[in-house]
Design a protein around this motif. Sequence first.
Motif, PDB file in Angstrom:
ATOM      1  N   ALA A  27       0.844  -1.195   0.000  1.00  0.00           N
ATOM      2  CA  ALA A  27       0.000   0.000   0.000  1.00  0.00           C
ATOM      3  C   ALA A  27       0.877   1.242   0.000  1.00  0.00           C
ATOM      4  N   PRO A  28       1.189   1.817  -1.188  1.00  0.00           N
ATOM      5  CA  PRO A  28       2.059   3.000  -1.242  1.00  0.00           C
ATOM      6  C   PRO A  28       1.327   4.255  -0.768  1.00  0.00           C
ATOM      7  N   PHE A  29       2.116   5.239  -0.283  1.00  0.00           N
ATOM      8  CA  PHE A  29       1.553   6.539   0.091  1.00  0.00           C
ATOM      9  C   PHE A  29       2.642   7.594  -0.061  1.00  0.00           C
ATOM     10  N   ALA A  30       2.211   8.855  -0.229  1.00  0.00           N
ATOM     11  CA  ALA A  30       3.138   9.970  -0.464  1.00  0.00           C
ATOM     12  C   ALA A  30       3.515  10.634   0.844  1.00  0.00           C
ATOM     13  N   LEU A  31       4.713  11.243   0.849  1.00  0.00           N
ATOM     14  CA  LEU A  31       5.203  11.992   2.000  1.00  0.00           C
ATOM     15  C   LEU A  31       5.282  13.473   1.659  1.00  0.00           C
ATOM     16  N   LEU A  32       5.419  14.294   2.691  1.00  0.00           N
ATOM     17  CA  LEU A  32       5.384  15.746   2.516  1.00  0.00           C
ATOM     18  C   LEU A  32       6.539  16.247   1.667  1.00  0.00           C
ATOM     19  N   ASP A  33       7.707  15.625   1.768  1.00  0.00           N
ATOM     20  CA  ASP A  33       8.879  16.121   1.051  1.00  0.00           C
ATOM     21  C   ASP A  33       8.932  15.676  -0.406  1.00  0.00           C
ATOM     22  N   GLY A  34       7.864  15.106  -0.912  1.00  0.00           N
ATOM     23  CA  GLY A  34       7.828  14.656  -2.295  1.00  0.00           C
ATOM     24  C   GLY A  34       8.279  13.223  -2.473  1.00  0.00           C
ATOM     25  N   ASN A  35       8.811  12.615  -1.437  1.00  0.00           N
ATOM     26  CA  ASN A  35       9.216  11.218  -1.505  1.00  0.00           C
ATOM     27  C   ASN A  35       8.015  10.307  -1.294  1.00  0.00           C
ATOM     28  N   THR A  36       8.225   9.024  -1.466  1.00  0.00           N
ATOM     29  CA  THR A  36       7.152   8.051  -1.305  1.00  0.00           C
ATOM     30  C   THR A  36       7.573   6.988  -0.298  1.00  0.00           C
ATOM     31  N   ALA A  37       6.595   6.280   0.179  1.00  0.00           N
ATOM     32  CA  ALA A  37       6.823   5.149   1.083  1.00  0.00           C
ATOM     33  C   ALA A  37       5.706   4.143   0.823  1.00  0.00           C
ATOM     34  N   ALA A  38       5.809   2.997   1.446  1.00  0.00           N
ATOM     35  CA  ALA A  38       4.769   1.987   1.258  1.00  0.00           C
ATOM     36  C   ALA A  38       4.664   1.131   2.506  1.00  0.00           C
ATOM     37  N   LEU A  39       3.430   0.787   2.836  1.00  0.00           N
ATOM     38  CA  LEU A  39       3.153  -0.175   3.892  1.00  0.00           C
ATOM     39  C   LEU A  39       3.113  -1.556   3.239  1.00  0.00           C
ATOM     40  N   VAL A  40       3.912  -2.484   3.733  1.00  0.00           N
ATOM     41  CA  VAL A  40       3.989  -3.835   3.173  1.00  0.00           C
ATOM     42  C   VAL A  40       3.608  -4.830   4.266  1.00  0.00           C
ATOM     43  N   ALA A  41       2.645  -5.690   3.953  1.00  0.00           N
ATOM     44  CA  ALA A  41       2.192  -6.711   4.900  1.00  0.00           C
ATOM     45  C   ALA A  41       2.434  -8.089   4.293  1.00  0.00           C
ATOM     46  N   VAL A  42       2.880  -9.041   5.124  1.00  0.00           N
ATOM     47  CA  VAL A  42       3.172 -10.400   4.663  1.00  0.00           C
ATOM     48  C   VAL A  42       2.511 -11.393   5.620  1.00  0.00           C
TER      49      VAL A  42
END
Length: 560
Positions: free
Chosen positions: A305-320
């Motif tokens: 589940a990707p999501f955006a950050l304030l500084d223009g970068n991205t991150a993602a929540l990964v579940a296994v």
Amino acid sequence: MSDDDPITFPDAPRAELDDALAHLVEQARKVLQTQGRLRALVRANRAVVSHIELPTVLRTIAEAAVDLVGARYGALGVIAEGGGLEQFIHVGMSPEDVHRIGHLPEGHGLLGALIDDPQPIRISSIAADARSAGFPEGHPPMTAFLGVPITVRDTVYGNLYLTDPESGEFTEDDQQLVKALAANAGFAIDNARLYAESRSRQAWSVAAGELTASILGGESAEAFTELADRARALLGARAVFIVQPESDSSLRISAAGDADRALAEAAAAAEQVRSAVEGMQPTRLAGLAAGPTADDSEAGPVLVAPFALLDGNTAALVAVRDEGVGGFSSFELERATAFARQGGLALELAAVRADRQRALLLEERARIARDLHDHVIQQLFGAGIELQSIESAVGPGSVTDRIEGAVSSIDQAIAEIRTAIFALSHSHGSHDSLRYRLLDIVHQVGGSLPSPATLSFSGPVDVVSHPQLDDDIIAFVREGLTNVVRHAGAETASVAVTASADEITVSVVDSGTGLGETTRRSGLGNLAERARLRGGEFDVESSERGTRLSLRLPVPELGR
């Protein structure tokens, strides 16, 4: 014919009457049997709709179907989105049978035929059917088979599988009864799914609200860890963690929470996960192509589940999840993505609020600095001038000496206030200047004294200072204050920096017991050597009332 002769019927009419009576009895038996089976169907339907939790509903449907047609074995298979069986709820087999069989059916043979073509299948012998894939070793023998699809909102949700009826084979009536039960089961499953989704949505909403409040009221550095931990509980996953893309296209694990580290590293290294994060595409995976993890366990279904950050970068929540556990649903992907984005938004709000609070703090510091400069210093300066005028009128004597001491104290106070004004009004500027570096050292080292050390500036310190001198001055002040803290036994200390166009003078004065007869003065020797190399002077004055260290350095031509 006499009155005593018996009355008899001809054989043919009597036979017809016996047949009619037997037929009526048979029809009555069938009616009673049908009534009994209809009552059983009503009871089965009532049992199916009496529960609302989906796992309980599925097992109740399988048990009700077995009882309805008198089968020895029964099962309900839930069809996975990509085909095959996602769940297999069985009835009738003992735990020993299940253990001998090993893994449950995956949707091949007759079971797969019913998945591919959702039409009822009724046969008298499983082994004789060409579609049968046979039984694994240890599987109990089964003969007659009846399979009926369960439809939920025009979509086949799963199938009912029944074998070995008490009568030896399934009848058309059995098939119709199970079809009727399956139709009612479809409504029960739909209601249970809606109820489960409603409760799940409520849980996700509550968690999102608590996460937002926690991020806004706490440390943003812990936000990723809390996001992962909360999602792990909601998704029922073995590991949930946050990844961020690096410049070399790899994924860095930013927060693992309570996640299994081996699983997290295996997922972060998988090409499918990297592709989903880079494309900002919410994704569900049946597994990882990266193979076993570091502890030789296989990763099961994966959710990204990707999501955006304030500084223009991205991150993602990964579940296994563990291998063999059911995959993530589209509903879970939707909720997890919304939850992750809510966390990202909360981080943005927290950053904006922190910036606003920082701006307010800077404005308040600037106001205090202005007030100190415009009012306090001017009043002190005026008081000093007034005292000097009194001194000239009084003439020499003890009173004059006391007035001179008061004027010196006022000058010292003005210098310290100017230092405070500098720190307040330039707290948002560069921290590389000599003033800031000295402020940090005095605060860090001199702050451990009973009365924290003070620092004052006089003259254009930052104007005439030069990188060639800064390191020597910093080393002098650090060494001097460190000696005061460790050896002087002083209540406090003061650092004074005076600059002119030609030189910078720095002094460290303490109220301790002096240097005494100690021979360990290697630190002072180093300072003297620094001064000599710069063409300056280093001086030490010590007594039982305290110690004064002085450093005078000429300003290089480049600094003028």
